[in-house]
Design an enzyme around this catalytic site. Structure first.
Site: not given
Ligand code: MG
Ligand code: ADP
Length: 889
Positions: A331, A637, A641
């Protein structure tokens, strides 16, 4: 607290439940909660711990050890008492060693589990607070949001679009919509109790509040858990492999022991018991049944070390995959960047403001930096933002330090409102614009929408990815007037968005509309908006990330950014952390969507940034990379996901930002959400893996040497080369200090400068190597034995080879320090030096008075002592293999 009610919880209204449980919407007091905890016990479903005694006794459950004990008893009955006591003691020492390994592993794993203890957001003493889930009691008020694991059974008292995945309980995989207002018939089955939430299930959407009614074993999950016998502890694939391998080697050794037994019996029929003891001792000493325990201990200790660096390994077996990761998909926001956001630019079509101040501190000024003043639009923007954001986000001042609760992106926008309006202005806006509807932000739509009362009409506010908001806008507000959104204006705004994004700003658009009535349909609500402004938010890279990226480059690990953010923002951030990206290294979600799997495979090697992706794209990215043979680590998160985290070789969840769902699906949890921590974990993973191989190589070679020595001397019809107690002692000497110290080797040079390696712990070449080493050491031993026997007699010859073999194994420990590096190139390992000294002392105990009588050893004549030096030198031939560059895997 007595339960006077007969009626089940779901058949009561929320108020009734609250009354019966003597609580309120402000929650229990801590004092009351503690009292209840004493009555109800911890909110957990039986955690059986193995007692140290059980672990100790397990060491002797081994069939061979039992036979050896029996044989020792028989020989005691036949009069050889000292002998059998000595064997008993050595077995005890071996048991204690095994126990120490396993106990240490067990303790470490427990310590790791402690770090993973779940917490829940609860109202107590009138305040929202995180409480360890095991301390929850009936009457506690739970706050539920997307991704939470529900810690106990609870009756809902509020729910907004709440949907719960109850598959763990009911097997039903479609999320169940929940409704706090429902009151259900008493006989409603668990799967239809829409006004309840149950322990072990997950919130997949929406929000809610609930009062806990049952905890621990009285929850629905608890009831099942009591019925179903406790699930057996699962072995890691690694343990399974080692188990399998230890068993296979064990079989070979057993067969050889049987042959040795037969030969000895044939030589001397009188000596059946001795022959039996000798062959069993050989089996006990040489079968590597301790390997899985040693491996677990090394893995667990490694995992504990990683946890101190903020990387929490959930499954020990993940360490293997971690050590061989080739691609890290990370990410951007909050992992590569700090995730503490500040609005720096406010951009209207005809004017631009720059904003001062840092972090979430609501002090700073908005200054016109371009175009003409636009007081009215600015005030309007700040007011509608205040109402729109405060539905989910709070600005908090704790001891002078400002922070936000909720999404950092939205927090930044709220802080902007405070800066421009003052706290009074913000409160006034919130009070006037009463919230009537919230469609929360999600990663698919990339926007959030709220509706508020607005005089006698309604105001709808949407915020999110600005170019996407533009697509659902049909007007634009310019200098206080709503005008049609022409292509010209649209492309102007788009190029402004791109300008902000290319300088690394996270872009955040705001649009609105004023309507007479709130439509039923959410899509209808988010249509035909009036575009208002774009915010430029700074979110700089974290410290240490650039260095970490540099390290991955050296280690031939590729870093890929997977983000929901704008492609130009992502590219700018990528460059800041030292990744070279140009247009052709970027793939946008929309393009990916249109690609077939084959097309994706063709380009994926070139892609460094995936931008504007949704969680579903992450799964495709993982699959594509894996099918190319890469080992992939993927971060995540959110609830959505979880599939990507499961699909990855190493699923990495965020410890701070991550939802329970993501953490549950992951193999590794980052306690600090930091990209650099992933790299650190990969580094540790490589080290642990290397350190796992060393004691294994060492022990298997040692054991084979012992077997070869005993078997060949028996075949040659020489008198028994080692007495049972001597064999057992060799095992004590090598399995103890040296094996453990080898597991603690410092990193070898070049550990991080080489490409990731994918290998099995044991393979054919290694096997060949063990056999070769075993033959070499074993035949050296037998050769000396045969040579010394005629001149010095059995006693001295035995003592000599007994000591010699221990010395040879010490030499073997030295070469086992590295599979491919020459010893003199390795960094010092003081622990190993001490361990080898320890081993020598143990050996001296066996050959010097007073215990020499127990071990039946004799003083070695001086002239033989220099010859002993041959033994530790023999294993050094392995250095020649290393020098020649012949690899074991
Ligand atoms: Mg974010
Ligand atoms: P990232 O992968 O960087 O975490 P996100 O999915 O969080 O990306 O965000 C993508 C875009 O969605 C951001 O650029 C921002 O414009 C918008 N966005 C993010 N969070 C929110 C939110 N809570 N409300 C509205 N818009 C948001």
């Amino acid at each position: 607290m007595e339960k006077e009610i007969k009626k089940p919880w779901h058949s009561l209204s929320a108020e009734e439940v609250i009354k019966i449980l003597k609580t309120s919407s402000k929650g229990l007091t801590s004092e009351e909660a503690n009292k209840r905890l004493k009555v109800h016990g911890y909110n957990e479903i039986s955690v059986k711990k193995k007692s140290p005694l059980q672990i100790f006794l397990r060491q002797f459950e081994n069939f061979l050890i039992l036979i050896l004990i029996i044989a020792a008893l028989i020989s005691a009955l036949l009069g050889e008492i000292i002998d059998s006591i000595a064997i008993g003691i050595v077995i005890l020492i071996m048991g204690i060693m095994g126990f120490l390994q396993e106990y240490r592993a067990e303790k470490t794993i427990e310590a790791l589990k402690k770090l993973m203890e779940p917490v829940s957001l609860v109202i107590r003493d009138g305040k929202e607070q995180q409480i360890p889930s095991k301390n929850l009691v009936p009457g506690d008020i739970l706050i539920l949001s997307e991704g939470d694991k529900i810690p106990a059974d609870a009756r809902l008292i509020e729910s907004y679009n709440l949907e719960v995945d109850e598959s763990s309980l009911t097997g039903e995989s479609v999320p169940v919509a929940k409704d706090a207002n429902a009151v259900l018939p008493e006989d409603t089955p668990v799967s239809n109790r829409t006004n309840m939430v149950f322990a072990g299930t997950y919130v997949v959407r929406g929000k809610g509040k609930a009062v806990i009614v049952e905890t621990g074993l009285t929850t629905e999950l608890g009831k099942i858990a009591v019925e179903v016998a406790e699930a057996k502890e699962e072995k890691t694939p690694l343990e399974v492999e080692l188990d399998y391998f230890a068993k296979r080697i064990g079989l070979v050794i057993l067969a050889l022991s049987a042959i040795v037994f037969t030969i000895y019996v044939l030589i001397d029929r009188e000596q059946v018991i001795h022959a039996l003891m000798a062959s069993i001792a050989l089996a006990v000493a040489a079968i590597p049944e301790g390997l899985p325990a040693i491996a677990t201990a090394i893995l667990a200790l490694g995992a504990l070390r990683m946890s101190k660096k903020n990387a929490l390994v959930k499954r020990l077996s993940a360490i293997e995959a971690l050590g061989s990761v080739d691609v890290i998909c990370s990410d951007k926001t909050g992992t590569i960047t700090k995730g503490e956001m500040t609005v720096k630019v406010v951009k209207f079509p005809n004017s631009e403001y720059s904003v001062s101040g840092a972090g979430y501190e609501p002090h700073g000024e908005l200054k016109l930096s371009n175009g003409k003043h636009n007081e009215a639009d600015l005030k309007f923007l700040l007011e509608i933002l205040a109402a729109h954001i405060s539905t989910d986000v709070k600005l908090i001042n704790k001891e002078g330090k400002w922070s936000i609760q909720g999404s950092p992106t939205e927090g930044a926008a709220l802080v902007l409102s405070y800066k421009g309006l003052s706290p009074e202005g913000v409160n006034k806006a919130i009070n006037e614009l009463k919230t009537v509807k919230i469609i929360p932000f999600d990663r698919f739509r990339k926007r959030k929408t709220t509706a508020h009362t607005y005089q006698d009409r309604y105001l709808v506010v949407s915020s999110g990815a600005p170019e996407m908001l533009l697509d659902i806008s049909f007007k634009v507000r310019i200098d206080g007037v709503e005008k049609p959104l022409t292509d010209d204006i649209k492309s102007n705004i788009l190029s402004e968005i791109e300008r902000l994004a290319s300088s690394g700003y996270r872009t955040f658009g705001v649009a609105y509309k004023i309507i007479e009535e709130i439509p039923e349909d959410d899509e209808e609500l988010e249509k035909d908006l009036v575009f208002l402004a774009v915010l430029g938010i700074v979110d700089p890279p974290r410290e240490g990330v650039k260095e970490a990226v540099a390290m991955t480059k050296k280690a031939k690990i590729k870093t890929v950014i997977v983000t929901g953010d704008h492609k130009l923002t992502a590219m700018a951030i990528a460059r800041m952390i030292g990744l070279d990206v140009s247009e052709e290294n970027v793939l946008e979600g929309a393009t990916l969507e249109k690609m077939s799997d084959e097309e994706l495979l063709k380009v994926i090697d070139n892609i460094t940034v995936f931008a504007r992706v949704t969680p579903m794209h992450k799964v495709r990215i993982v699959r594509a990379l894996k099918s190319k043979g890469y080992r992939v680590a993927m971060t995540g998160d959110g609830v959505n996901d979880a599939p990507a985290l499961k699909a990855a070789d190493v699923g990495v969840a965020m410890g701070i930002r991550g939802t329970d769902v993501a953490k549950e699906a992951a193999d590794l949890i980052l306690l600090d959400d930091n990209y650099a921590t992933i790299v650190e974990a990969v580094k540790e993973g490589r080290l642990i893996w290397e350190n796992l191989k060393k004691p294994i190589n060492f022990l298997l070679s040692c054991n084979l040497a012992e077997v070869v020595a005993v078997a060949t001397s028996a075949f040659a019809k020489l008198p028994m080369i080692f007495l049972p107690i001597q064999l057992l002692w060799i095992n004590v000497v090598t399995d103890s200090f040296p094996a453990i110290a080898l597991g603690l080797e410092p990193p070898e040079p070049g550990l991080l400068e080489r490409p990731p390696r994918k290998e099995r712990l044991i393979n054919r070449r290694k096997l060949a190597y063990y056999v070769f080493m075993g033959l070499l050491l074993g035949s050296t031993t037998v050769a000396f034995y045969a040579l010394l026997l005629p001149k010095y007699g059995v006693g001295i010859a035995r003592t000599f080879v007994f000591t010699g073999l221990v010395l040879a194994e010490i030499g073997l420990a030295l070469v086992s320090r590295s599979e491919n590096n020459l010893i003199f190139k390795l960094p010092a390992n003081k622990k190993l030096i001490w361990a080898l000294l320890g081993a020598i002392i143990l050996q001296l105990i066996a050959i010097l008075p007073p215990l020499n009588t127990v071990f039946k050893t004799e003083m070695l004549p001086k002239e033989l002592l220099p010859l002993l030096l041959v033994f530790p030198v023999v294993p050094l031939v392995d250095e020649i293999r290393k020098k020649l560059g012949i690899r074991l895997s």
